[in-house]
Design a protein around this motif. Structure first.
Motif, short mmCIF file in Angstrom:
data_model
loop_
_atom_site.label_atom_id
_atom_site.label_comp_id
_atom_site.label_asym_id
_atom_site.label_seq_id
_atom_site.Cartn_x
_atom_site.Cartn_y
_atom_site.Cartn_z
N VAL A 118 0.83 -1.20 0.00
CA VAL A 118 0.00 0.00 0.00
C VAL A 118 0.87 1.25 0.00
O VAL A 118 1.65 1.47 0.92
N ARG A 119 0.70 2.07 -1.03
CA ARG A 119 1.43 3.33 -1.12
C ARG A 119 0.63 4.47 -0.52
O ARG A 119 1.16 5.33 0.15
N ALA A 120 -0.68 4.49 -0.81
CA ALA A 120 -1.55 5.55 -0.30
C ALA A 120 -2.93 4.96 -0.06
O ALA A 120 -3.35 4.00 -0.71
N LEU A 121 -3.63 5.54 0.91
CA LEU A 121 -4.95 5.06 1.32
C LEU A 121 -5.83 6.28 1.51
O LEU A 121 -5.59 7.09 2.40
N VAL A 122 -6.85 6.43 0.65
CA VAL A 122 -7.70 7.62 0.72
C VAL A 122 -9.16 7.19 0.61
O VAL A 122 -9.47 6.09 0.13
N PRO A 123 -10.10 8.03 1.06
CA PRO A 123 -11.52 7.70 0.89
C PRO A 123 -11.84 7.52 -0.59
O PRO A 123 -11.38 8.29 -1.44
N ALA A 124 -12.63 6.52 -0.90
CA ALA A 124 -13.01 6.25 -2.30
C ALA A 124 -14.30 6.95 -2.64
O ALA A 124 -15.16 7.17 -1.78
N ASN A 125 -14.44 7.30 -3.91
CA ASN A 125 -15.70 7.82 -4.43
C ASN A 125 -16.47 6.70 -5.08
O ASN A 125 -15.90 5.85 -5.78
N ASP A 126 -17.79 6.68 -4.88
CA ASP A 126 -18.61 5.66 -5.52
C ASP A 126 -18.68 5.92 -7.02
O ASP A 126 -18.99 7.03 -7.46
N SER A 127 -18.42 4.87 -7.81
CA SER A 127 -18.54 5.01 -9.26
C SER A 127 -20.00 4.87 -9.68
O SER A 127 -20.48 5.60 -10.53
N GLU A 128 -20.70 3.93 -9.09
CA GLU A 128 -22.14 3.75 -9.30
C GLU A 128 -22.56 3.87 -10.76
O GLU A 128 -23.18 4.83 -11.18
N MET A 129 -22.19 2.86 -11.54
CA MET A 129 -22.60 2.84 -12.94
C MET A 129 -24.06 2.44 -13.09
O MET A 129 -24.63 2.53 -14.16
N ILE A 130 -24.69 2.01 -11.99
CA ILE A 130 -26.10 1.62 -12.06
C ILE A 130 -26.96 2.86 -12.23
O ILE A 130 -26.76 3.87 -11.56
N TYR A 131 -27.92 2.79 -13.14
CA TYR A 131 -28.82 3.91 -13.36
C TYR A 131 -29.78 4.01 -12.18
O TYR A 131 -30.47 3.06 -11.84
N ASP A 132 -29.81 5.18 -11.53
CA ASP A 132 -30.56 5.35 -10.28
C ASP A 132 -31.31 6.68 -10.30
O ASP A 132 -30.95 7.62 -9.59
N PRO A 133 -32.36 6.81 -11.12
CA PRO A 133 -32.99 8.13 -11.33
C PRO A 133 -33.71 8.68 -10.11
O PRO A 133 -33.90 9.90 -10.01
N TYR A 134 -34.11 7.85 -9.17
CA TYR A 134 -34.90 8.31 -8.03
C TYR A 134 -34.15 8.20 -6.70
O TYR A 134 -34.76 8.28 -5.64
N GLY A 135 -32.85 8.00 -6.77
CA GLY A 135 -32.07 7.91 -5.54
C GLY A 135 -32.39 6.68 -4.72
O GLY A 135 -32.28 6.70 -3.49
N ASP A 136 -32.76 5.57 -5.37
CA ASP A 136 -33.14 4.36 -4.65
C ASP A 136 -31.97 3.77 -3.85
O ASP A 136 -32.18 3.19 -2.77
#
Length: 706
Positions: A118-136
Motif C-alpha cells: 500500500v502506497r496511499a490510502l484515501v476515501p473512495a468515491n462511488d462510481s455507481e454505474m447503475i442507473y438510479d434516477p430516483y435515488g433508490d
C-alpha cells in the motif's frame, strides 16, 4: 467566474488529517497525510468504509506511456488475500491504472495501513454505474441501517458492450439470465429471493423489461456488491408492506412548472421539457442494452411523446426535440396547448419543466508549480494530451486567438429566444441554434460575427469561454506581464460550443438554458459514437437551488434529461467536469456539479495553495462522482480579441481538471472515467483540509502532478 443555478446545507463529520507513519510506525505510505482517523470512525459507525488504495507498484505516467497494457492483477489479488474476511467480497473495483477500491472493516483497515503493497490510502468515491434516477440506492442504504435488511427489485443487463466493461450475461432467455445473475452473486450477502420481481403500477410502459426482474433481500454487504456491478439495468427499492416499488407507493404527483404558463402568456408560446416516468428497465446507458433493446426503447419513447403532443396540439409533433433513447424531450407549444396539457396531464409524465437558465459563468488558469500550482510541466515530458478533445460548453471560443494556433476547433451553437433572452448563434435556425458543420464561426464568442461586442474585458460574459478553453488546452500564449501562457493539456484539440443566451435588458449579461446544455451534451455524445473521439467535457457553470442554498447531495432529479446524458457519456468513457460555484457556501454545491458521476471542482489560490473562500463546498461523501480542488484564484488566460486577462472562480479551476483527465487519457486510452479520476486522487493530488464550520472539517484532494 462560474455560471449560476440554485440549492441547501449540511454539517460533515469532524476529521483530523495526520500521517499513517505517526500512528503505526510504518513507512509504507507516501509522504502525504492519510486521513486514518476519519476512515476508522466511518468503519466503526457504518461497519465498513470505502477506501481507494494505490499500490506500491510501477504505475507512473512514464510506465503507462512505455507500456499501456501494464496488468496489476497479481498485486491486486495479493492485496485482497491479505485482508481476506475483512472486506466485502463482490464489492471490489479493480482499476486498470494500478488502483483498487474495497469496502473494508476496521480490522482490514489496520491491515492495509501496515501492508508494504500500500502506497496511499484515501476515501473512495462511488462510481455507481447503475442507473438510479430516483435515488433508490441511498433509500436502500437507509432502510438497511434501520432494519438490517431491505428488499430490492433488480433487472440484470442483457449485454455489456462498447465502453462498458464488466460481466456479460450470456443467455438471451430472461429466466436463464436471472439464474446466471443469481449464481454470480455472493450468497452470504443476500437473503431470500423471488424470481418474479415486483411490477410497476405503470407497467404498461415496460412489461417486457419488468418480466426480467428479480426481488432480493439485501444486507449492507449485498448493497455494496450490487453498487459495484456493471451488469445491472435497474435497481429499485421495494415497499415490504405492499411488495411494490417504493417509488410507486410513496411517489409524488406530477410536477407542472407554472413558469411555462407565465412565459406563454407573455409570448403566446413557451419551450417546455417533458420528462417521462423512468420505469424499471429503462436506462440511458445504452452499452448494457442489446441492439434490439436499444431500438425498442427509442421507438417506445418517440411513440409516447408523439401521442402526448398530438392530443394537445395536432401537428406539433414535428417540433419535438428528442435526444435519441432519452426519456425527456423539449418542445415549443402554444399557450392554449400548454393549458390543455396541464389540465389533463398524461399518466406517463413525471414532470414538465419550463426551459430555464442553469446558472452563471466564471474564468481563470495556472499550470505552474509552486505552492498552489498544478505542476503540469512535470507531466508534459510524458504526455501533452495529443489525440484528446476537450469540449467547452460555455460562451464560445475565439478560434483565431494566438493561444490556439495549430489546434483543430470544432464549433456549434445552441441558444434560446424568449421574452427575457435572445440567442447569440449566428444564422440561427427556428430553434435558435447554429448546428455543427453548417456555418464557419458558429461558436465565436457570443456569436461575435452576428452580435459584435466593442471590447471584451476579462469579466465580460462573452470572454468566459475563451478564457476557460485557454486554461484547459491553450499553448504558447504571450501575456504582456506574465510571459508565455500554457494551459494544461497543451496538445489537445477543442470542441467549442456556445450555449449563451444574452439578456435583452442587459447584453453584458447572459445565461445557459438547460435545453441548450442538453443539445451540447448530445452533440458530444454523437462525436463519441460516430467519430470515436476521445473527449472530456468542461462545464464552468453553476447554479443554486434557491437564492441562499446549494445542493447538499446528488441532484439528478433537477433535470433527468441532463442526468441521463451524463450517465451515458460516462459509460462511454467521457468525463463531465463542472465547477461547484462561487457563492462561498459551506454544506452544498451548485448545479450541474451535484449530478451523480460529474467530476466536481472547487478552487484554491495558485500562489498560496489556500482554499478559495468563494468556493461552494461540502463533504465529498455526500455525492457520487469525484471531488477535486484546482487553481482558480488569479488565473491568467486568453480573452477575445487576441488579448489576455486574469480572473478568479471555480470556472477557472474546472478546466485544470478537464485538462488533467485529457493528459492521462492520452497515455491510457482504454482507462475508464473512474480509472482516470482514481489515478489522479491516489497519485497526482494532495490532501487539503477544509473547514466547513467550527469543529467540522473535510479532506478534499487537490490536483498536483508529481
Amino acid at each position: 467566474m462560474s455560471l449560476k443555478i440554485i440549492p441547501a446545507v449540511l454539517v460533515s463529520l469532524c476529521s483530523v488529517a495526520y500521517s499513517a507513519q505517526d500512528k503505526n510506525g510504518s513507512d509504507n505510505f507516501s509522504h502525504e497525510n492519510v486521513d486514518l482517523v476519519s476512515l476508522e470512525n466511518e468503519a466503526r459507525n457504518n461497519k465498513y468504509v470505502h477506501v481507494l488504495i494505490d499500490m506500491n507498484v510501477m504505475n507512473s505516467i512514464h510506465d503507462l506511456q512505455k507500456n499501456p497494457k501494464i496488468n496489476f492483477e497479481i498485486e491486486q489479488e495479493e492485496l485482497l488475500e491479505s485482508i481476506k474476511e475483512y472486506y466485502v467480497e463482490g464489492a471490489v473495483w479493480k482499476g486498470s491504472l494500478g488502483q483498487l477500491s474495497v469496502y473494508v472493516n476496521n480490522v482490514g483497515l489496520e491491515k492495509l495501513s501496515k501492508n508494504p503493497l500500500v502506497r496511499a490510502l484515501v476515501p473512495a468515491n462511488d462510481s455507481e454505474m447503475i442507473y438510479d434516477p430516483y435515488g433508490d440506492i441511498e433509500k436502500i442504504k437507509r432502510e438497511i441501517i434501520s432494519n438490517g435488511i431491505a428488499i430490492v427489485s433488480v433487472i440484470p443487463a442483457s449485454s455489456i458492450d462498447g465502453e462498458m466493461k464488466g460481466r456479460a450475461l450470456g443467455s438471451s432467455d430472461p429466466m436463464q439470465r436471472k439464474r446466471e445473475f443469481i449464481k454470480s452473486l455472493h450468497a452470504e450477502n443476500f437473503g431470500k429471493l423471488w424470481m418474479d420481481g415486483a411490477r410497476s403500477i405503470n407497467g404498461e410502459l415496460s412489461s417486457s423489461a419488468e418480466s426480467q426482474s428479480i426481488n432480493l433481500e439485501v444486507k449492507i454487504e449485498g448493497l455494496y456488491e450490487l453498487k459495484n456491478r456493471k451488469d445491472i439495468r435497474s435497481i429499485r427499492l421495494i415497499n415490504k408492506k405492499y411488495m411494490r416499488l417504493d417509488s410507486d407507493i410513496n411517489g409524488f404527483g406530477i410536477h407542472l412548472d407554472p413558469a411555462a404558463i407565465d412565459e406563454a402568456e407573455l409570448s403566446g408560446h413557451a419551450a417546455i421539457i417533458i420528462h417521462l416516468k423512468r420505469y424499471p428497465g429503462y436506462t440511458p446507458i445504452s452499452g448494457i442494452l442489446t441492439p434490439e433493446e436499444k431500438k425498442s426503447q427509442a421507438e417506445e419513447i418517440r411513440k409516447i411523446f408523439s401521442e402526448i403532443v398530438e392530443k394537445v396540439e395536432p401537428g406539433a409533433t414535428e417540433r419535438l426535440q428528442i435526444v435519441e433513447g432519452i426519456a425527456s424531450a423539449a418542445i415549443e407549444l402554444k399557450l392554449e396547448s400548454i393549458l390543455r396539457l396541464y389540465k389533463n396531464p398524461d399518466y406517463r409524465i413525471e414532470k414538465i419543466d419550463f426551459s430555464k437558465p442553469i446558472g452563471e459563468l466564471s474564468l481563470n488558469t495556472s499550470t505552474a508549480g509552486g505552492v498552489g500550482g498544478t505542476n503540469a510541466q512535470y507531466i508534459w515530458q510524458y504526455t501533452r494530451g495529443a489525440s484528446q478533445w476537450i469540449a467547452v460548453i460555455d460562451s464560445g471560443v475565439q478560434s483565431m486567438h494566438p493561444i490556439f494556433n495549430n489546434k483543430t476547433i470544432l464549433q456549434a451553437c445552441y441558444g434560446t429566444n424568449n421574452a427575457n433572452h435572445y440567442t447569440t448563434c449566428p444564422v440561427p435556425d427556428a430553434n435558435g441554434d447554429t448546428l455543427p458543420d453548417t456555418f464557419f464561426g458558429a461558436a465565436e464568442p457570443c456569436g461575435f460575427l452576428a452580435h459584435p461586442t466593442p471590447n471584451f474585458p476579462t469579466n465580460h460574459i462573452c470572454a468566459h469561454g475563451t478564457h476557460v478553453a485557454g486554461i484547459a488546452a491553450g499553448r504558447g500564449g504571450q501575456h504582456p506581464q506574465g510571459g508565455i501562457l500554457n494551459g494544461v493539456a497543451i496538445d489537445s484539440n477543442i470542441v467549442a460550443i456556445n450555449a449563451i443566451s444574452r439578456q435583452r435588458s442587459n447584453p453584458n449579461s447572459g445565461v445557459v438554458y438547460d435545453i441548450d446544455l442538453v443539445k451540447g451534451l448530445d452533440y458530444i455524445r454523437q462525436l463519441r459514437v460516430t467519430r470515436l473521439y476521445e473527449l472530456t467535457v468542461n462545464l464552468s457553470i453553476s447554479g443554486l437551488s434557491s437564492l441562499a442554498s446549494a445542493y447538499q447531495n446528488n441532484c439528478n432529479e433537477v433535470n433527468p434529461q441532463v442526468s441521463d446524458l451524463v450517465a451515458d457519456l460516462k459509460s462511454r468513457g467521457v468525463a463531465v467536469v463542472a465547477s461547484t460555484g462561487n457563492n462561498g457556501i459551506r454544506g452544498g454545491i451548485g448545479y450541474p456539479s451535484c449530478i451523480s458521476g460529474v467530476v466536481k471542482v472547487g478552487s484554491i489560490n495558485k500562489y498560496t495553495g489556500l482554499f478559495s473562500n468563494f468556493t461552494n463546498i461540502n463533504n465529498p461523501i455526500m455525492y457520487s462522482g469525484h471531488f477535486f480542488l484546482a487553481p482558480g484564484g488569479g488565473i491568467a488566460s486568453a480573452v477575445p480579441t487576441g488579448q489576455y486577462g486574469v480572473a478568479d472562480g471555480t470556472s477557472m479551476a474546472a478546466p485544470h481538471i478537464a485538462g488533467a483527465i485529457a493528459l492521462i487519457k492520452a497515455v491510457a486510452p482504454n482507462a475508464t472515467v473512474d480509472d482516470v479520476n482514481n489515478f489522479i486522487a491516489a497519485k497526482h493530488s494532495v490532501p487539503k483540509e477544509i473547514i466547513l464550520s467550527p469543529g467540522n472539517s473535510v479532506i478534499v484532494r487537490s490536483l498536483k502532478f508529481s
